[in-house]
Design a protein around this motif. Sequence first.
Motif, PDB file in Angstrom:
ATOM      1  N   ASN A 252      -1.569  -0.490  14.347  1.00 43.34           N
ATOM      2  CA  ASN A 252      -1.701  -0.130  12.934  1.00 43.34           C
ATOM      3  C   ASN A 252      -3.181  -0.041  12.581  1.00 43.34           C
ATOM      4  O   ASN A 252      -4.059  -0.382  13.385  1.00 43.34           O
ATOM      5  N   ASP A 253      -3.478   0.421  11.372  1.00 43.65           N
ATOM      6  CA  ASP A 253      -4.859   0.664  10.980  1.00 43.65           C
ATOM      7  C   ASP A 253      -5.632  -0.626  10.747  1.00 43.65           C
ATOM      8  O   ASP A 253      -6.849  -0.673  10.948  1.00 43.65           O
ATOM      9  N   ARG A 254      -4.949  -1.686  10.303  1.00 40.65           N
ATOM     10  CA  ARG A 254      -5.650  -2.964  10.148  1.00 40.65           C
ATOM     11  C   ARG A 254      -6.175  -3.449  11.494  1.00 40.65           C
ATOM     12  O   ARG A 254      -7.274  -3.999  11.587  1.00 40.65           O
TER      13      ARG A 254
ATOM     14  N   GLN B  58      -3.080   4.050   6.542  1.00 36.84           N
ATOM     15  CA  GLN B  58      -3.365   3.269   5.351  1.00 36.84           C
ATOM     16  C   GLN B  58      -4.732   3.728   4.858  1.00 36.84           C
ATOM     17  O   GLN B  58      -5.766   3.304   5.345  1.00 36.84           O
TER      18      GLN B  58
ATOM     19  N   ASP C 164      -0.258   4.357  10.923  1.00 33.60           N
ATOM     20  CA  ASP C 164       0.161   4.059   9.545  1.00 33.60           C
ATOM     21  C   ASP C 164      -0.495   4.990   8.539  1.00 33.60           C
ATOM     22  O   ASP C 164       0.102   5.329   7.533  1.00 33.60           O
TER      23      ASP C 164
ATOM     24  N   PRO D  59       0.793  -1.229   0.000  1.00 28.70           N
ATOM     25  CA  PRO D  59       0.000   0.000   0.000  1.00 28.70           C
ATOM     26  C   PRO D  59       0.826   1.280   0.000  1.00 28.70           C
ATOM     27  O   PRO D  59       0.380   2.293  -0.510  1.00 28.70           O
ATOM     28  N   PHE D  60       2.022   1.249   0.588  1.00 24.91           N
ATOM     29  CA  PHE D  60       2.800   2.470   0.727  1.00 24.91           C
ATOM     30  C   PHE D  60       3.868   2.622  -0.358  1.00 24.91           C
ATOM     31  O   PHE D  60       4.616   3.589  -0.354  1.00 24.91           O
TER      32      PHE D  60
END
Length: 340
Positions: A255-257, A285, A283, A81-82
Amino acid sequence: MATNKPRRVTMKDVARHAGVSQTTVSFVLNGRPGATIPDETRQRILEAIDELGYRPNAGARALAAKRSDWYGLITEIVTAPFAADVIKGAQNRAWRDRKFLLIAASESDPAQEAAAIDQMLEHRVEGLLYATTWHRAVTLPKAALEVPTVLVNCYDEEGELPCVVPDEVTGGYRATRRLLDAGHTRIGFINLDPVIPAAIGRREGYERALHEAGIALDPSLVIPGYATADGAYTAACELLDRTGADRPTALFCGNDRMAMGAYDAIKERGLRIPHDVAVVGFDNQELIAAYLRPKLTTLALPFEAMGTTGVDMLAVLAAGQPLDTLRVTLDCPLLERSSV
C-alpha cells in the motif's frame, strides 16, 4: 403563548382546495395503479399542492407505495481516506434513478451495525450497501437479508450475498509487470498482513508476473510490512542492506503508506528513486502518492467504481430481477507517476 410557527398543510387542505376527496388526492400522490382520475382533476390537485406548499409525509408515502426512494449505506469508512469515493460513486448512480443514500457509520461495532440496519429497515429503505475499509470476509445480522443487500469491498463466507471487490490478483500482477518492463529482475515485495485477502491476491499476482518472465521466486524477497509505514521501513532496511546482486533494485509495496516508509529507508542509504531503486505502491491514497518526491507510481483501488457498481446491482435486485453473477471484481488501474 402564541407562536409564529406556520400550520402544516395537510392532505385534507389540498382536497378542500381542489374540491375533491382525500382519497383522490392520495391516488394522485402515490400514482395508484388502476385509479381512473380525469386529467383535469389531476391537474387541479397538482396546482393545489403547488399553491398551498403541501409536502407529503415521506414515511406515510413509503408505507403506501411500499418503496421509499432510499438506499441505506452502512460503512466503517465514513471518515477514512476513500470514503468520499465510495459515497460519490454510490450517490451519483442512485441519483440516476432519483434515489438517495441514507448513510450510517458502523465503526466495525457489531451492535452498532445491527442497530443501523434496524433503523434503515424502519425507514423502509429499498436496499442496503455494506462497505468496508479493507477487503475481507464479513458477517452481517440476519436482518440484512430482509431487503436486497450488496457488499462493497468485502464478501460473506457463505456466499449468500452479492458483492463487488477489487481484482487484487491482477493489481499485483500489473504492479510487478511494470517493474519488470522497466528492466528490474530482482524485485522486493513488502506485503500487507499476509493472511488477508488483499495480501494473498497481490502476492499471487506478483508470483504470476515473475513466473511469466522466467524469474524464479525468491521467498526471501517477500517481507510483510503489515500495512504501516514503520513496518515497511523496517522491511525495506532489511532488503536494502543486502550486498551486491542480492540487493533488490525495485520494491513493490502493498500500500502507499508502506511505500512512504520504503522511501525513507531508500533515501537514508543515499540511494535515488527511481535511478537506484524503483518503487510501486498500491491504493492511490492521493495525500501520499501525489505528494511524495518523486511522486509515487501506484495502483488505484476502484472505490468510486465499487460504489457505482454496488448500486447497479442493488437496483437490479430491488426491481425483483436476478443478477448475472453474485461476485463482481473490478480492475485496479496503474497510475504512472515518477517512481519507476
